[in-house]
Every structure is written in C-alpha cells, then in structure tokens.
Write a protein that holds these residues in place. Structure first.
Motif, PDB file in Angstrom:
ATOM      1  N   MET A  17       0.757  -1.161  -0.084  1.00 55.46           N
ATOM      2  CA  MET A  17       0.021   0.100  -0.053  1.00 55.46           C
ATOM      3  C   MET A  17       0.971   1.137   0.157  1.00 55.46           C
ATOM      4  O   MET A  17       0.455   2.099  -0.775  1.00 55.46           O
ATOM      5  CB  MET A  17      -0.897   0.081   1.226  1.00 55.46           C
ATOM      6  CG  MET A  17      -2.236  -0.987   1.075  1.00 55.46           C
ATOM      7  SD  MET A  17      -3.142  -0.652  -0.253  1.00 55.46           S
ATOM      8  CE  MET A  17      -2.700  -1.873  -1.247  1.00 55.46           C
ATOM      9  N   SER A  30       0.630   4.050  -2.866  1.00 56.87           N
ATOM     10  CA  SER A  30       0.585   5.392  -2.495  1.00 56.87           C
ATOM     11  C   SER A  30       1.861   6.062  -2.746  1.00 56.87           C
ATOM     12  O   SER A  30       1.554   7.287  -3.293  1.00 56.87           O
ATOM     13  CB  SER A  30       0.334   5.381  -0.912  1.00 56.87           C
ATOM     14  OG  SER A  30       0.213   6.876  -0.592  1.00 56.87           O
ATOM     15  N   THR A  41      -9.481   9.502  -0.750  1.00 56.91           N
ATOM     16  CA  THR A  41      -9.212   8.126  -1.106  1.00 56.91           C
ATOM     17  C   THR A  41      -7.710   7.870  -0.644  1.00 56.91           C
ATOM     18  O   THR A  41      -7.591   6.931   0.283  1.00 56.91           O
ATOM     19  CB  THR A  41      -9.266   7.829  -2.671  1.00 56.91           C
ATOM     20  OG1 THR A  41     -10.467   8.180  -2.906  1.00 56.91           O
ATOM     21  CG2 THR A  41      -8.912   6.457  -2.957  1.00 56.91           C
ATOM     22  N   LEU A  48      -6.302   5.313   2.401  1.00 53.20           N
ATOM     23  CA  LEU A  48      -5.247   4.388   2.214  1.00 53.20           C
ATOM     24  C   LEU A  48      -4.056   4.620   3.063  1.00 53.20           C
ATOM     25  O   LEU A  48      -3.538   3.580   3.731  1.00 53.20           O
ATOM     26  CB  LEU A  48      -4.900   4.690   0.738  1.00 53.20           C
ATOM     27  CG  LEU A  48      -3.665   3.619   0.142  1.00 53.20           C
ATOM     28  CD1 LEU A  48      -4.018   2.264  -0.106  1.00 53.20           C
ATOM     29  CD2 LEU A  48      -2.993   4.134  -1.223  1.00 53.20           C
TER      30      LEU A  48
END
Length: 139
Positions: free
Chosen positions: A28, A32, A118, A122
């Motif tokens: 993640m 990101s 969003t 995250l």
C-alpha cells in the motif's frame, strides 16, 4: 507436549499475521508513493489539471506543491522496499511518511477532493497495519 504444539502454533500464526500486515503496508505504501509521485508530476508539469478554488485558507503554488508530492512519493517507494525485507527503521519511517501523506492530501482536498480523501484512507490503513504489529511478533 500438546501445550508446546499449541504454543508453537499460536506463535506461528502471530508471526504469519505480522508478516502479512507488514507486506500489506509495504504494498500500500508503494502504491501510495507511486500515485503521489504521479500526482505531483501532473501538478508540476500542468497546473490546468487541478481544480482551483478561491478563498481557500491554504493557498499553494501548484508547481511547488507538485514537487513536494513527488519527493514524498519517491521516499515512500524507497521505504516500502525496506518494509518488504522487514526492516524496523522502515516501519518507523513508513508511519511517519504515511502521516505526512495524510497531511499533504488533506491540504490538497480543494484541488482534487475525491482523490485526496481516497489517499487519506489508504494512508490511514498503512499506519494501522504498521502500528498493530507488535515488535515481538516480527522475525
């Protein structure tokens, strides 16, 4: 003998969960970081992509803001690589970077509201995954 087997099974399950959460956070954070870098690149190269709002408390030059996002995104990718090999420094840096990314995305809500929210979510999951793993469950 049954107690030793049960204890070993619990320890293995905890180690597997810790490893899984660390890998989740690494993936993640990598995603990101890439998305933040690309978003920063868009802001640095072409300011017309972003919505401009008047009377917003935080006024930024989008080119400078884009360079900041590119720098943080590149560092996030590097830290995620450290998380893949379970480095302790990478966990600490990952939490710090995800926190910085949350702040940066909060400040950019007027320019890209849905995308910013969003990425805030995250990065919150990244912080959760890195904080929930106890030190004693890591290999």
């Amino acid at each position: 003998m049954a107690t030793t087997s049960t204890t070993h099974h619990r320890t293995s399950a905890k180690e597997a969960a810790a490893g899984g959460l660390t890998i989740f956070a690494a993936v993640m954070l990598f995603i990101s970081g890439i998305l933040g870098f690309c978003r920063g690149l868009m802001a640095a190269l072409e300011d017309d992509v972003f919505l401009t709002t008047r009377d917003y408390v935080f006024q930024f030059d989008l080119t400078t803001w884009g360079w900041i996002h590119m720098l943080i995104g590149a560092i996030a990718v590097a830290v995620s690589l450290g998380l893949f090999v379970a480095m302790t420094w990478a966990r600490v840096c990952g939490i710090a970077l995800a926190s910085l990314l949350i702040i940066a995305n909060f400040l950019s809500i007027p320019y890209y509201p849905f995308w910013s929210m969003t990425l805030i979510a995250l990065n919150a999951f990244i912080i959760w995954a890195l904080c929930v793993v106890r030190r004693d469950t890591l290999v």
